[in-house]
Design an enzyme around this catalytic site. Structure first.
Site, PDB file in Angstrom:
ATOM      1  N   GLU A  96      14.737  -6.102  11.504  1.00 42.26           N
ATOM      2  CA  GLU A  96      15.456  -6.971  10.575  1.00 42.26           C
ATOM      3  C   GLU A  96      15.548  -6.339   9.190  1.00 42.26           C
ATOM      4  OE1 GLU A  96      14.329 -11.300  12.549  1.00 42.26           O
ATOM      5  OE2 GLU A  96      13.108 -10.552  10.887  1.00 42.26           O
ATOM      6  N   CYS A 109      16.803  -4.944   1.615  1.00 38.97           N
ATOM      7  CA  CYS A 109      15.411  -4.720   2.011  1.00 38.97           C
ATOM      8  C   CYS A 109      15.416  -4.140   3.423  1.00 38.97           C
ATOM      9  CB  CYS A 109      14.648  -6.044   1.955  1.00 38.97           C
ATOM     10  SG  CYS A 109      12.903  -5.908   2.397  1.00 38.97           S
ATOM     11  N   CYS A 116       4.071  -3.590  12.672  1.00 34.94           N
ATOM     12  CA  CYS A 116       3.254  -2.940  11.646  1.00 34.94           C
ATOM     13  C   CYS A 116       1.799  -2.932  12.094  1.00 34.94           C
ATOM     14  CB  CYS A 116       3.388  -3.687  10.316  1.00 34.94           C
ATOM     15  SG  CYS A 116       2.537  -2.889   8.934  1.00 34.94           S
ATOM     16  N   CYS A 120      -2.049  -7.107   7.538  1.00 36.33           N
ATOM     17  CA  CYS A 120      -2.286  -7.927   6.343  1.00 36.33           C
ATOM     18  C   CYS A 120      -2.257  -9.412   6.712  1.00 36.33           C
ATOM     19  CB  CYS A 120      -1.236  -7.620   5.280  1.00 36.33           C
ATOM     20  SG  CYS A 120      -1.303  -5.908   4.687  1.00 36.33           S
ATOM     21  N   CYS A 123       1.078 -11.650   6.299  1.00 31.71           N
ATOM     22  CA  CYS A 123       2.358 -11.063   6.688  1.00 31.71           C
ATOM     23  C   CYS A 123       2.653 -11.313   8.163  1.00 31.71           C
ATOM     24  CB  CYS A 123       2.355  -9.561   6.409  1.00 31.71           C
ATOM     25  SG  CYS A 123       3.902  -8.756   6.837  1.00 31.71           S
ATOM     26  N   GLY A 167       7.175  -3.074   8.625  1.00 34.00           N
ATOM     27  CA  GLY A 167       6.460  -1.814   8.716  1.00 34.00           C
ATOM     28  C   GLY A 167       5.951  -1.286   7.393  1.00 34.00           C
ATOM     29  N   GLU A 168       5.063  -0.309   7.478  1.00 35.40           N
ATOM     30  CA  GLU A 168       4.533   0.421   6.318  1.00 35.40           C
ATOM     31  C   GLU A 168       5.319   1.724   6.190  1.00 35.40           C
ATOM     32  OE1 GLU A 168       3.164   2.447   3.462  1.00 35.40           O
ATOM     33  OE2 GLU A 168       2.260   0.455   3.648  1.00 35.40           O
ATOM     34  N   SER A 199       7.726   0.680  -1.057  1.00 42.54           N
ATOM     35  CA  SER A 199       6.533  -0.149  -1.196  1.00 42.54           C
ATOM     36  C   SER A 199       5.480   0.279  -0.182  1.00 42.54           C
ATOM     37  CB  SER A 199       6.898  -1.620  -0.976  1.00 42.54           C
ATOM     38  OG  SER A 199       5.741  -2.440  -1.024  1.00 42.54           O
ATOM     39  N   SER A 221       1.426  -2.693  -3.029  1.00 43.84           N
ATOM     40  CA  SER A 221       0.970  -4.033  -2.665  1.00 43.84           C
ATOM     41  C   SER A 221      -0.530  -4.111  -2.919  1.00 43.84           C
ATOM     42  CB  SER A 221       1.286  -4.320  -1.192  1.00 43.84           C
ATOM     43  OG  SER A 221       2.672  -4.333  -0.974  1.00 43.84           O
ATOM     44  N   LEU A 222      -0.899  -4.755  -4.014  1.00 43.84           N
ATOM     45  CA  LEU A 222      -2.301  -4.795  -4.422  1.00 43.84           C
ATOM     46  C   LEU A 222      -2.974  -6.087  -3.966  1.00 43.84           C
ATOM     47  CD1 LEU A 222      -4.547  -3.328  -5.952  1.00 43.84           C
ATOM     48  CD2 LEU A 222      -3.724  -4.430  -8.055  1.00 43.84           C
ATOM     49  N   CYS A 340       9.762 -12.620   1.840  1.00 45.39           N
ATOM     50  CA  CYS A 340       8.756 -11.566   1.903  1.00 45.39           C
ATOM     51  C   CYS A 340       7.619 -11.964   2.835  1.00 45.39           C
ATOM     52  CB  CYS A 340       8.226 -11.312   0.489  1.00 45.39           C
ATOM     53  SG  CYS A 340       7.066  -9.938   0.385  1.00 45.39           S
TER      54      CYS A 340
END
Length: 362
Positions: A96, A109, A116, A120, A123, A167-168, A199, A221-222, A340
């Protein structure tokens, strides 16, 4: 058997690799640059359309190569103007992308993986687990498909690309770099480096290499200012704890006046207290940065709740009083699971599928 399995997908090739490909066919290097200038023009689907190439060479290309594109596009429109696109890949997997129109820009985006592996807590994509990396072509074809859709529907052209989808991105590093090369190449999709943001959840070695090899924007992403809280939210923190991550950001190679964007998703009762804001302000002091706050969107963990607007504003005020530039990101597309953290490749069967003319893979 798919006849393209024995052919080269030209959308996987950067300009440098395309030059090498045509040279392997006995052609001069400039032919590769010529082809690149054709591939990413809207409406170009056949080698026969490349009229400045010799007919004999076009025939050779048809036998040895193809230009992939997505032949099925699922489109869902949000009440707030965001548009979610789902694409079915050749192996049946679904990814997507989300287009976010704003007054001064039109941002896409983009996804970099199917699923992923980062896990997290907040997510939805992480609940899929990791299935596979996207090829360079699969990354690029998201941009091409949405560009063409926007053109066909009278929408403004895309201006910004953010790698914040499924995904990362840095876990698919080589294909990400090739995609960035094609996106920024003038003969390719001709985006400015300053209009592209990658990101990451904090893959430290790849962050360093990204800074050495590109000049795109970096977003980190903290989501917490201490290791205990961040580890409970993001398993990657066990491998690369906050001190190492912040030091990498402090020494990150980037152009003068550029600042890293720190993304901080607020979870009610987890990381949204005044003390968290004060700790965050102290933590980020060594890094030229901006801060993006986002109240968490409903996702995989039912225990994750969004704080009140008043709490978000209070958190922002503490950071601003400490001298930081702090934005509150308005969640877009929540009603179509496009906000998000909500992308998970769902809803294809029940949703309307728009088929586009001339969009079938050759």
């Amino acid at each position: 058997m798919n006849e393209n399995l024995a052919k080269t997908d030209l959308k996987n090739l950067t300009q440098e690799k395309l030059v090498q490909f045509v040279e392997s066919l006995g052609q001069p290097a400039f032919r590769g640059r010529q082809i690149l200038a054709w591939i990413y023009r809207p409406g170009i689907t056949e080698f026969e359309q490349m009229t400045d190439l010799a007919k004999e060479f076009r025939a050779i290309l048809a036998k040895t190569a193809f230009m992939s594109r997505f032949d099925e596009v699922m489109v869902e429109r949000s009440r707030d103007g965001a548009v979610k696109f789902a694409f079915r890949l050749v192996d049946g997997q679904i990814i997507e992308s989300v287009m976010i129109p704003e007054e001064d820009r039109n941002t896409l985006c983009v996804s970099s993986q199917v699923g992923c592996a980062m896990g997290c807590r907040f997510c939805m994509t992480g609940t899929m687990g990791f299935r596979r990396n996207l090829s360079t072509a699969e990354i690029i074809n998201q941009v091409c498909a949405v560009r063409d859709w926007a053109l066909a529907h009278g929408q403004p052209p895309l201006t910004n690309i953010v790698f914040m989808g499924m995904g990362e991105p840095l876990a698919n590093f080589d294909n990400l770099l090739d995609a960035i090369s094609i996106l920024t190449e003038q003969r390719g999709l001709d985006f400015s480096n300053r209009r592209i943001t990658v990101s990451t959840c904090g893959l430290v070695p790849q962050m360093r290499e990204l800074g050495d090899r590109t000049d795109v924007n970096l977003a980190v992403s903290l989501h917490a200012a201490n290791d205990a809280v961040r580890t409970s939210m993001m398993p990657i923190n066990k491998r690369y704890p906050i001190a190492e991550l912040i030091e990498t950001c402090r020494t990150y190679r980037q152009k003068r006046r550029k600042r890293i964007m720190f993304e901080y998703t607020l979870l009610d009762g987890v990381n949204d207290a005044d003390a968290d804001a004060i700790q965050l302000a102290e933590l980020l002091r060594p890094v030229p940065c901006k801060i993006n706050l986002l109240a968490v969107n409903p996702a995989g963990d039912a225990s994750v709740r969004s704080p009140s607007n008043e709490r978000v504003l209070a958190f922002q005020k503490i950071l601003r009083d400490q001298g930081y530039t702090v934005f509150i990101r308005t969640s877009r597309g929540e009603d179509i699971s496009a906000a998000c953290g909500q992308l998970a490749g769902q809803g294809w069967v029940d949703a309307k599928v728009e088929k586009k003319e001339n969009a079938v893979n050759p």
